[in-house]
Motif scaffolding. Structure first.
Motif, mmCIF file in Angstrom:
data_model
loop_
_atom_site.group_PDB
_atom_site.id
_atom_site.type_symbol
_atom_site.label_atom_id
_atom_site.label_comp_id
_atom_site.label_asym_id
_atom_site.label_seq_id
_atom_site.Cartn_x
_atom_site.Cartn_y
_atom_site.Cartn_z
ATOM 1 N N GLU A 55 0.819 -1.216 0.000
ATOM 2 C CA GLU A 55 0.000 0.000 0.000
ATOM 3 C C GLU A 55 0.851 1.264 0.000
ATOM 4 O OE1 GLU A 55 -4.043 -1.735 2.122
ATOM 5 O OE2 GLU A 55 -2.909 -0.180 3.158
ATOM 6 N N ASN A 56 2.033 1.199 0.562
ATOM 7 C CA ASN A 56 2.910 2.370 0.636
ATOM 8 C C ASN A 56 3.952 2.423 -0.471
ATOM 9 O OD1 ASN A 56 1.951 3.812 3.060
ATOM 10 N ND2 ASN A 56 2.381 1.854 4.032
ATOM 11 N N GLY A 57 3.891 1.502 -1.407
ATOM 12 C CA GLY A 57 4.784 1.525 -2.558
ATOM 13 C C GLY A 57 6.203 1.089 -2.282
ATOM 14 N N VAL A 58 6.435 0.437 -1.147
ATOM 15 C CA VAL A 58 7.772 -0.068 -0.829
ATOM 16 C C VAL A 58 8.085 -1.285 -1.699
ATOM 17 C CG1 VAL A 58 9.214 -1.072 0.990
ATOM 18 C CG2 VAL A 58 7.653 0.809 1.524
ATOM 19 N N ASN A 59 7.087 -2.114 -1.907
ATOM 20 C CA ASN A 59 7.172 -3.327 -2.720
ATOM 21 C C ASN A 59 5.907 -3.441 -3.543
ATOM 22 O OD1 ASN A 59 9.492 -4.938 -2.420
ATOM 23 N ND2 ASN A 59 8.850 -5.608 -0.396
ATOM 24 N N ILE A 60 5.915 -4.346 -4.507
ATOM 25 C CA ILE A 60 4.684 -4.698 -5.207
ATOM 26 C C ILE A 60 4.459 -6.197 -5.035
ATOM 27 C CG2 ILE A 60 4.774 -2.812 -6.879
ATOM 28 C CD1 ILE A 60 5.787 -4.848 -8.933
ATOM 29 N N PRO A 61 3.195 -6.611 -5.018
ATOM 30 C CA PRO A 61 2.920 -8.039 -4.840
ATOM 31 C C PRO A 61 3.326 -8.844 -6.070
ATOM 32 C CG PRO A 61 0.871 -6.791 -5.106
ATOM 33 C CD PRO A 61 1.984 -5.809 -5.070
ATOM 34 N N ASN A 62 3.668 -10.104 -5.828
ATOM 35 C CA ASN A 62 3.978 -10.986 -6.955
ATOM 36 C C ASN A 62 2.671 -11.417 -7.622
ATOM 37 O OD1 ASN A 62 2.913 -13.403 -5.722
ATOM 38 N ND2 ASN A 62 4.799 -13.590 -4.547
ATOM 39 N N VAL A 63 2.769 -12.092 -8.743
ATOM 40 C CA VAL A 63 1.594 -12.456 -9.537
ATOM 41 C C VAL A 63 0.612 -13.311 -8.739
ATOM 42 C CG1 VAL A 63 0.805 -13.694 -11.581
ATOM 43 C CG2 VAL A 63 2.842 -12.261 -11.709
ATOM 44 N N LEU A 64 1.086 -14.282 -8.012
ATOM 45 C CA LEU A 64 0.197 -15.135 -7.228
ATOM 46 C C LEU A 64 -0.524 -14.325 -6.157
ATOM 47 C CD1 LEU A 64 -0.972 -17.890 -6.596
ATOM 48 C CD2 LEU A 64 1.053 -18.371 -5.213
ATOM 49 N N ASP A 65 0.175 -13.420 -5.503
ATOM 50 C CA ASP A 65 -0.459 -12.581 -4.482
ATOM 51 C C ASP A 65 -1.469 -11.616 -5.110
ATOM 52 O OD1 ASP A 65 0.787 -13.776 -2.300
ATOM 53 O OD2 ASP A 65 2.505 -12.426 -2.393
ATOM 54 N N ILE A 66 -1.184 -11.101 -6.296
ATOM 55 C CA ILE A 66 -2.145 -10.232 -6.984
ATOM 56 C C ILE A 66 -3.442 -11.003 -7.240
ATOM 57 C CG2 ILE A 66 -2.644 -9.084 -9.192
ATOM 58 C CD1 ILE A 66 0.265 -8.096 -9.179
ATOM 59 N N TRP A 67 -3.312 -12.236 -7.644
ATOM 60 C CA TRP A 67 -4.473 -13.081 -7.890
ATOM 61 C C TRP A 67 -5.274 -13.262 -6.598
ATOM 62 C CZ3 TRP A 67 -3.804 -18.476 -10.617
ATOM 63 C CH2 TRP A 67 -5.056 -19.036 -10.872
#
Length: 69
Positions: A38-50
């Motif tokens: 949420e704070n833009g430190v990281n982005i979720p991986n594809v599985l987590d996005i799903w």
């Protein structure tokens, strides 16, 4: 780079009445992961996005801000 995914996660999580902790439990990650995304430190991986899209009743396209118009 704008944090579209993080903003989308936060806005939709709040709309669904979920805390960061409850979303984290739903998708099997830590509370810190949700905060980082949420704070833009990281982005979720594809599985987590799903998993996030499913938990928030969204399509992946909606979650990542993809618009076909």
């Amino acid at each position: 780079m704008e944090n579209i995914i993080g903003k989308s996660i936060k806005e939709n999580r709040i709309e669904q009445g979920l805390s960061q902790e409850s979303l984290a439990k739903l998708i099997g990650v830590t509370h810190a992961s949700i905060s980082y995304w949420e704070n833009g430190v990281n982005i979720p991986n594809v599985l987590d996005i799903w998993k996030i899209a499913d938990a928030l009743n969204m399509s992946i396209d909606e979650l990542i801000g993809r618009n076909f118009n």
